[in-house]
Each structure stands twice: as structure tokens, then as C-alpha cells.
Enzyme design. Structure first.
Site, PDB file in Angstrom:
ATOM      1  N   SER A 140       0.849  -1.194   0.000  1.00 26.73           N
ATOM      2  CA  SER A 140       0.000   0.000   0.000  1.00 26.73           C
ATOM      3  C   SER A 140       0.879   1.237   0.000  1.00 26.73           C
ATOM      4  O   SER A 140       1.929   1.258   0.667  1.00 26.73           O
ATOM      5  CB  SER A 140      -0.895   0.018   1.239  1.00 26.73           C
ATOM      6  OG  SER A 140      -1.518   1.285   1.403  1.00 26.73           O
ATOM      7  N   TYR A 153      -2.010  -0.750  10.102  1.00 27.28           N
ATOM      8  CA  TYR A 153      -2.043  -1.129   8.686  1.00 27.28           C
ATOM      9  C   TYR A 153      -0.786  -0.642   7.968  1.00 27.28           C
ATOM     10  O   TYR A 153      -0.169  -1.386   7.206  1.00 27.28           O
ATOM     11  CB  TYR A 153      -3.287  -0.534   8.036  1.00 27.28           C
ATOM     12  CG  TYR A 153      -3.455  -0.883   6.569  1.00 27.28           C
ATOM     13  CD1 TYR A 153      -3.878  -2.149   6.182  1.00 27.28           C
ATOM     14  CD2 TYR A 153      -3.197   0.059   5.576  1.00 27.28           C
ATOM     15  CE1 TYR A 153      -4.037  -2.469   4.845  1.00 27.28           C
ATOM     16  CE2 TYR A 153      -3.349  -0.250   4.235  1.00 27.28           C
ATOM     17  CZ  TYR A 153      -3.771  -1.511   3.868  1.00 27.28           C
ATOM     18  OH  TYR A 153      -3.929  -1.827   2.546  1.00 27.28           O
TER      19      TYR A 153
END
Length: 246
Positions: A140, A153
């Protein structure tokens, strides 16, 4: 077709980006095995693509090993590609690092980091056996620009990027290539919980302005799974329409 006859395993393939990647790979001739913890949705996606489905819980080592055994049986013992897309993202953002609950942190790392390692470890013998194995890890771009209020995350995806580089060196002698892609926020059902202001922040900040759909990632992933992509091993591609440059 780019992936004609190549056996590819995609985790987290029931919906969202994983399902879109699966559709793109199918269009390139891949023979797909789709895996997800969401069994009903996963079987529906696999059925629509003529793919094989197997349930997996990436937090459970025994489940990962069982998936690898099922893949070996389905492919004759050789796997050409693995897409490590399975991860937890929904419901873990919007709070500062001081307020993250320890169990929530640990759960994200178990699935996103340990699950990626376990899945790659279990699939490695099959990838070696194919003679041209490829691993694509879905990271990501939050790990590249340091997105706030999403630290569990962000940390997990930063670890995935680091593991990609280490795995590339360990698997390279066997001609197994390992790369990572780093999308930004995509317009899928998996990101409906993201506040509109965060979506606009991404859309306005991209070199190519506007929303980005999951279909814009699939061609890159397909190439990275192809035989011609070995020279890119160890590399990270921020596939985010120019929100972050590396």
C-alpha cells in the site's frame, strides 16, 4: 495471452481488488486458484471465472498449509504465480497510534505480515518446481507517505515491502521473482468505510487526478506474474496514478 496456461493462486480474491485482479488474470489466460476466508463470495467469484476456490484463514498456519496442499493437487505440484493480496484493512483506521488496542494491532500483523510470510513459505516449493515462479505482494502506498491514524495497517504494509526485498534475494537463485505493488485508495466495496475527505485527498493529489478503480492495477500485476518479469525482482511499483513517487 500473457499468462496462457500458467497456474496462479490469488489470496483475498472473493471481492474488491483481489476479485478484480483475478478477472484480469483470467483474461490473460491464467489457470486460477482463488482463496479467501469469505467462502460464499469466493465461490461465486471463482464460479464466474471458471476457477478453483479454496477457503483459507491466513491467520491460521494449518489453514495455509492445507491450501498449499490443495494447490499442489490441483496443479500437479507446480505453481507459476502467487498474489499475496489477502489482508485486513476495514475498520482499523481513524484512530491515533496511542489508542490502538493491542489485540487489534496483533491481529493486523498476524494476517497482513505473518500471513504473507506463511503463504509464501507454503507455496515456495511449488513455485520452484514450475521453473518460472513469480510472487506479487500487494502492499500500500500508505507505507510510502506515512498515512496518519492508520499505523497498524501502515506498519504491516511497510513490512510486506521489506519482506519482498528479502524474499527476492532468497528465491532469486531458483529463478523465482518477487515484487510488490503499492496501490492507493481504490474505489471498491472494501473502501466504502473511508471518509469522503480522504478519497478527495487522494483524487486531488494524484499526478493523474481522479478516482482509481481496481481494474487499473490488474495489467501491472499480470505482467509481474509473467515469465518476462524476472528482471524486476525485488522492486516496488507504486501503482497509484502518481500520488507517491519512488
Amino acid at each position: 495471452m500473457l499468462l496462457d496456461g500458467r497456474h496462479i493462486l490469488v489470496t483475498g480474491a472473493a471481492r474488491g481488488l483481489g476479485a478484480e485482479i483475478a478477472r484480469g488474470l483470467a483474461a490473460q489466460g491464467a489457470r486460477l486458484i482463488l482463496a479467501d476466508i469469505a467462502e460464499e463470495e469466493g465461490r461465486a467469484t471463482a464460479g464466474a471465472l471458471g476457477a478453483t476456490f479454496a477457503r483459507v484463514d491466513l491467520a491460521d498456519p494449518a489453514s495455509v498449509e492445507a491450501l498449499a496442499a490443495a494447490v499442489a493437487a490441483a496443479t500437479g505440484g507446480a505453481l507459476h504465480g502467487l498474489v499475496n493480496n489477502g489482508a485486513i484493512a476495514t475498520g482499523i483506521g481513524g484512530i491515533g497510534f496511542e489508542d490502538i488496542e493491542i489485540e487489534s494491532w496483533d491481529r493486523v500483523q498476524r494476517v497482513n505480515v505473518r500471513g504473507t510470510w506463511l503463504m509464501t513459505r507454503a507455496a515456495a516449493p511449488l513455485l520452484r518446481a514450475s521453473g518460472s515462479g513469480r510472487v506479487v505482494n500487494v502492499a500500500s502506498d500508505t507505507a510510502l507517505w506515512g498515512a496518519p491514524n492508520l499505523m497498524s495497517y501502515v506498519a504491516s504494509k511497510g513490512a510486506v515491502i521489506a519482506m519482498t526485498r528479502s524474499l527476492a534475494r532468497e528465491l532469486g537463485p531458483d529463478r523465482v521473482g518477487v515484487t510488490a505493488v503499492a496501490p492507493g485508495i481504490l474505489t471498491t466495496e472494501s473502501t466504502e468505510y473511508v471518509p469522503p475527505a480522504r478519497h478527495r485527498f487522494y483524487e486531488d493529489g494524484r499526478a493523474v487526478p481522479g478516482a482509481q478503480g481496481p481494474g487499473e492495477i490488474t495489467d501491472v500485476v499480470a505482467f509481474l506474474l509473467s515469465e518476462g518479469a524476472l528482471t524486476l525482482t525485488g522492486q516496488l511499483l507504486p501503482v497509484n496514478n502518481g500520488f507517491v513517487f519512488t
